[in-house]
Design a protein around this motif. Sequence first.
Motif, short mmCIF file in Angstrom:
data_model
loop_
_atom_site.label_atom_id
_atom_site.label_comp_id
_atom_site.label_asym_id
_atom_site.label_seq_id
_atom_site.Cartn_x
_atom_site.Cartn_y
_atom_site.Cartn_z
N VAL A 93 0.92 -1.17 -0.14
CA VAL A 93 0.15 0.17 0.09
C VAL A 93 0.82 1.15 0.00
O VAL A 93 1.78 1.28 0.95
CB VAL A 93 -0.96 0.09 1.16
CG1 VAL A 93 -1.71 1.34 1.28
CG2 VAL A 93 -1.82 -1.03 1.32
N ILE A 94 0.55 2.15 -0.90
CA ILE A 94 1.25 3.32 -0.97
C ILE A 94 0.44 4.53 -0.45
O ILE A 94 -0.74 4.76 -1.18
CB ILE A 94 1.78 3.67 -2.53
CG1 ILE A 94 2.83 2.69 -2.92
CG2 ILE A 94 2.36 5.20 -2.69
CD1 ILE A 94 3.03 2.70 -4.45
N LEU A 95 0.71 5.02 0.64
CA LEU A 95 0.06 6.39 0.97
C LEU A 95 0.54 7.50 0.61
O LEU A 95 1.52 7.87 0.77
CB LEU A 95 0.16 6.19 2.59
CG LEU A 95 -0.22 4.92 3.26
CD1 LEU A 95 -0.08 5.21 4.89
CD2 LEU A 95 -1.95 4.84 3.28
N ASN A 96 -0.50 8.35 0.08
CA ASN A 96 -0.12 9.86 -0.18
C ASN A 96 -0.78 10.58 0.89
O ASN A 96 -1.85 10.88 0.91
CB ASN A 96 -0.86 10.24 -1.69
CG ASN A 96 -0.32 9.23 -2.90
OD1 ASN A 96 1.21 9.25 -2.71
ND2 ASN A 96 -1.00 8.87 -3.69
N THR A 97 0.20 10.89 1.66
CA THR A 97 -0.37 11.55 2.94
C THR A 97 -0.34 13.19 2.74
O THR A 97 0.67 13.95 2.16
CB THR A 97 0.63 11.43 4.18
OG1 THR A 97 0.89 10.05 4.32
CG2 THR A 97 0.26 12.25 5.23
N HIS A 98 -1.34 13.84 2.79
CA HIS A 98 -1.54 15.42 2.85
C HIS A 98 -2.12 15.86 4.27
O HIS A 98 -3.14 15.36 4.83
CB HIS A 98 -2.85 15.73 1.99
CG HIS A 98 -3.15 17.20 1.94
ND1 HIS A 98 -1.87 18.16 1.37
CD2 HIS A 98 -4.10 18.09 1.97
CE1 HIS A 98 -2.40 19.32 1.36
NE2 HIS A 98 -3.67 19.17 1.96
N LYS A 99 -1.18 16.37 5.02
CA LYS A 99 -1.48 16.59 6.43
C LYS A 99 -2.10 18.09 6.41
O LYS A 99 -1.91 19.16 5.86
CB LYS A 99 -0.09 16.94 7.21
CG LYS A 99 0.82 15.58 7.33
CD LYS A 99 2.16 16.10 8.15
CE LYS A 99 2.94 14.59 8.28
NZ LYS A 99 4.31 14.78 9.12
N LEU A 100 -3.51 18.14 7.15
CA LEU A 100 -4.05 19.11 7.35
C LEU A 100 -3.79 19.60 8.97
O LEU A 100 -3.90 18.94 9.96
CB LEU A 100 -5.51 18.72 7.41
CG LEU A 100 -6.01 18.33 6.06
CD1 LEU A 100 -7.37 17.64 6.06
CD2 LEU A 100 -5.98 19.47 5.04
N TYR A 101 -3.54 20.83 9.06
CA TYR A 101 -3.19 21.25 10.39
C TYR A 101 -2.19 20.73 11.18
O TYR A 101 -2.17 20.28 12.33
CB TYR A 101 -4.61 21.20 11.37
CG TYR A 101 -5.82 22.22 10.83
CD1 TYR A 101 -5.58 23.45 10.60
CD2 TYR A 101 -6.60 21.25 10.22
CE1 TYR A 101 -6.78 24.05 9.60
CE2 TYR A 101 -7.82 22.04 9.56
CZ TYR A 101 -7.93 23.38 9.43
OH TYR A 101 -8.76 24.07 8.75
N PRO A 102 -0.89 20.63 10.64
CA PRO A 102 0.13 19.80 11.20
C PRO A 102 0.71 20.57 12.36
O PRO A 102 0.86 21.86 12.23
CB PRO A 102 1.07 19.31 10.19
CG PRO A 102 1.14 20.68 9.14
CD PRO A 102 -0.47 20.97 9.28
#
Length: 309
Positions: A93-102
């Motif tokens: 599984v390849i996760l494309n992470t887009h952080k909201l309010y990091p």
Amino acid sequence: KVSVFTGDISGLLGNVKNELNYLREFGVRLGEKSELLVEDINEVKAHVPQIEEDIDKVVDKINFINENVDIKELINELTMDNSEKSNFLAAPVILNTHKLYPMANYGASMTPFYTTLCLWVGALLLCALLTTKAKNADFEYTPVEEYLGKYLLFATLAALQGFIASVGDIVVLGVEVKQPVLFIGLAVCYSIIFTAIVYTLVSLFGNVGKAIGVVLLVLQLAGSGGTFPIQVTPDFFQKIHELLPFTYGISAMREAIAGVYYETLAKDLVVLGLFFIFFIFIGVLLKKKANAFLHRFSKKLGESGVIEH
């Protein structure tokens, strides 16, 4: 299946090879003798059925493979580049992470909890060090005037305390805050609200109010969800979670540190404002009756010698 079939065929071909070697040797002997003996012919004749039987078995195995295995698919599997498969097995599984309010780091994520805690402890210390009584006034005043007038002093010191704590977080500790002005404003606001809560308890109930303030502090440490998600705490703390000022104070400070989601911020501030109004109202409403009761209670408590004052 192919592995098993090829193993069987390999064994059969080994047998055939042995028989063929015998025939080759027979041919060599025949060439050397230039004549055929009846014994030689009978010997060869005895081997021919075995050779035929082994060859038939090989043919049967090959036919069975053809019927059960797609040779083209097998060839493709054997000749293809397996690097893609190995990459898939290594990371299916390849996760494309887009952080909201990091938040920048662990320290920044814990700042709302510890700053809120510090402001409540500061409110407790103010009420422990300063009296809620107007002892040096040279004019007549009502219990409500005493309550509100002394609270102005406590609120002023609380605002100063909130300002120092929040600026210290940013300047001294180096916490990365997305909205520093909002963060400082929230700290000042919290300090005033928390002081109103503790001040009201102490003003109405004296030393008992200080004890209540400490108990509330302990409950809020575990029930506010400041260090761990509230879902992993015991049921008791989950039930009181939404009744605690810390819950909303920590939540709003997270908005200032990580980035503002205005609906959450507005909800937290409204609830904290309701806490402030409720305790001020209770203080104004009960101050006169509390003074009469507290005077008798404090007098008896002082006579008992249990406490210092």
